[in-house]
Design a protein around this motif. Structure first.
Motif, PDB file in Angstrom:
ATOM      1  N   VAL A 150       8.105  41.383  19.139  1.00 21.92           N
ATOM      2  CA  VAL A 150       8.292  42.843  18.918  1.00 21.92           C
ATOM      3  C   VAL A 150       7.142  43.548  19.798  1.00 21.92           C
ATOM      4  CG1 VAL A 150       8.027  44.892  17.354  1.00 21.92           C
ATOM      5  CG2 VAL A 150       8.781  42.723  16.299  1.00 21.92           C
ATOM      6  N   VAL A 158      10.457  50.812  20.065  1.00 20.90           N
ATOM      7  CA  VAL A 158      10.452  49.379  19.854  1.00 20.90           C
ATOM      8  C   VAL A 158      11.446  48.354  20.085  1.00 20.90           C
ATOM      9  CG1 VAL A 158      10.028  47.564  17.601  1.00 20.90           C
ATOM     10  CG2 VAL A 158       8.766  49.775  17.542  1.00 20.90           C
ATOM     11  N   GLU A 159      11.142  47.596  20.932  1.00 21.52           N
ATOM     12  CA  GLU A 159      12.355  46.314  21.105  1.00 21.52           C
ATOM     13  C   GLU A 159      11.841  45.206  20.442  1.00 21.52           C
ATOM     14  OE1 GLU A 159      13.299  45.828  25.377  1.00 21.52           O
ATOM     15  OE2 GLU A 159      13.184  47.938  25.680  1.00 21.52           O
ATOM     16  N   ALA A 160      12.862  44.628  20.077  1.00 20.84           N
ATOM     17  CA  ALA A 160      12.583  43.331  19.047  1.00 20.84           C
ATOM     18  C   ALA A 160      13.427  42.342  19.422  1.00 20.84           C
ATOM     19  CB  ALA A 160      12.593  43.541  17.734  1.00 20.84           C
ATOM     20  N   LEU A 167      11.296  38.100  12.437  1.00 22.98           N
ATOM     21  CA  LEU A 167      11.221  39.459  12.930  1.00 22.98           C
ATOM     22  C   LEU A 167      10.469  40.128  11.666  1.00 22.98           C
ATOM     23  CD1 LEU A 167      14.048  40.292  14.764  1.00 22.98           C
ATOM     24  CD2 LEU A 167      11.686  40.734  15.499  1.00 22.98           C
ATOM     25  N   PHE A 171       6.849  42.421  11.220  1.00 22.47           N
ATOM     26  CA  PHE A 171       6.559  43.745  10.871  1.00 22.47           C
ATOM     27  C   PHE A 171       5.757  43.793   9.599  1.00 22.47           C
ATOM     28  CE2 PHE A 171      10.211  44.745  13.432  1.00 22.47           C
ATOM     29  CZ  PHE A 171       9.875  45.954  13.854  1.00 22.47           C
ATOM     30  N   LEU A 178       3.004  49.012  13.385  1.00 21.15           N
ATOM     31  CA  LEU A 178       4.656  49.135  13.164  1.00 21.15           C
ATOM     32  C   LEU A 178       5.115  49.688  12.116  1.00 21.15           C
ATOM     33  CD1 LEU A 178       5.334  45.520  14.371  1.00 21.15           C
ATOM     34  CD2 LEU A 178       5.440  47.475  16.001  1.00 21.15           C
ATOM     35  N   ILE A 183      13.648  50.041  15.788  1.00 25.37           N
ATOM     36  CA  ILE A 183      14.166  49.263  16.614  1.00 25.37           C
ATOM     37  C   ILE A 183      15.099  49.809  17.472  1.00 25.37           C
ATOM     38  CG2 ILE A 183      14.995  46.770  17.297  1.00 25.37           C
ATOM     39  CD1 ILE A 183      13.868  45.785  14.631  1.00 25.37           C
TER      40      ILE A 183
END
Length: 184
Positions: A150, A158-160, A167, A171, A178, A183
């Motif tokens: 993440v 946010v890129e995941a 994932l 988080f 976060l 996302i």
């Protein structure tokens, strides 16, 4: 104390680097009139090691590496556990914190550009947090269910990527950072 006898990641190459004076047979020593001792040793790889004690009586081995880096091997840190502190020639500093079984528990890498990577080693997962001077913070988990990354960008996006269960774990572990992040 965490059980770090068996881990998902092989950290033995770091743990085997740790130098304990009592594990070495041929240390040459000298003493001064006040009883201070210095020990000298040369590793098989050519690195030179000086054994001494700090002001609190903690055993310290200072390893002068062929590549110009230095590694301080402390028999006990502020928590009473063994640790290594490496100063690399590129300006990077790495702290290796070991547990009571002399297994790697945590690694903190501070790069010369200000980036900092903290990695925790557990029996079933490896967790890392990379704080970048430019580009935000990257959180990673590698565990028995898979891997997930993440990336919290400076503007809050946010890129995941990774498996959904892993994932979710990212988080969960880094909820402080976060919370409320979406996302992209």
């Amino acid at each position: 104390m965490k059980n770090t006898q068996t881990k998902i990641a092989d950290t033995s190459y770091i743990e085997e680097r740790f130098i304990y004076a009592n594990n070495i047979d041929s240390i040459l020593t000298i003493s001064d009139a006040e009883g201070q001792k210095l020990g000298f040793y040369k590793n098989e790889n050519g690195n030179k090691v000086i054994f001494t004690q700090d002001l609190e009586g903690v055993d310290v081995a200072i390893e002068h590496c062929i590549d110009g880096s230095k590694v301080f091997h402390l028999s006990k840190d502020s928590k009473g556990l063994p640790a290594m502190h490496e100063f690399c020639t590129d300006g990077t500093e790495i702290m290796y914190l070991l547990d009571s079984n002399k297994k790697l528990e945590k690694m903190i890498e501070s790069k010369s550009n200000g980036d900092k990577i903290t990695t925790w080693f557990y029996p079933t997962e490896v967790i890392s947090q990379e704080q970048r001077q430019r580009g935000g913070t990257v959180f990673k988990i590698y565990n028995t269910t898979g891997e997930a990354v993440v990336w919290l960008k400076p503007e809050g996006h946010v890129e995941a990527s990774g498996l959904e269960a892993t994932l979710k774990r990212v988080f969960e572990v880094f909820s402080r950072f976060l919370d409320g992040a979406e996302i992209v």
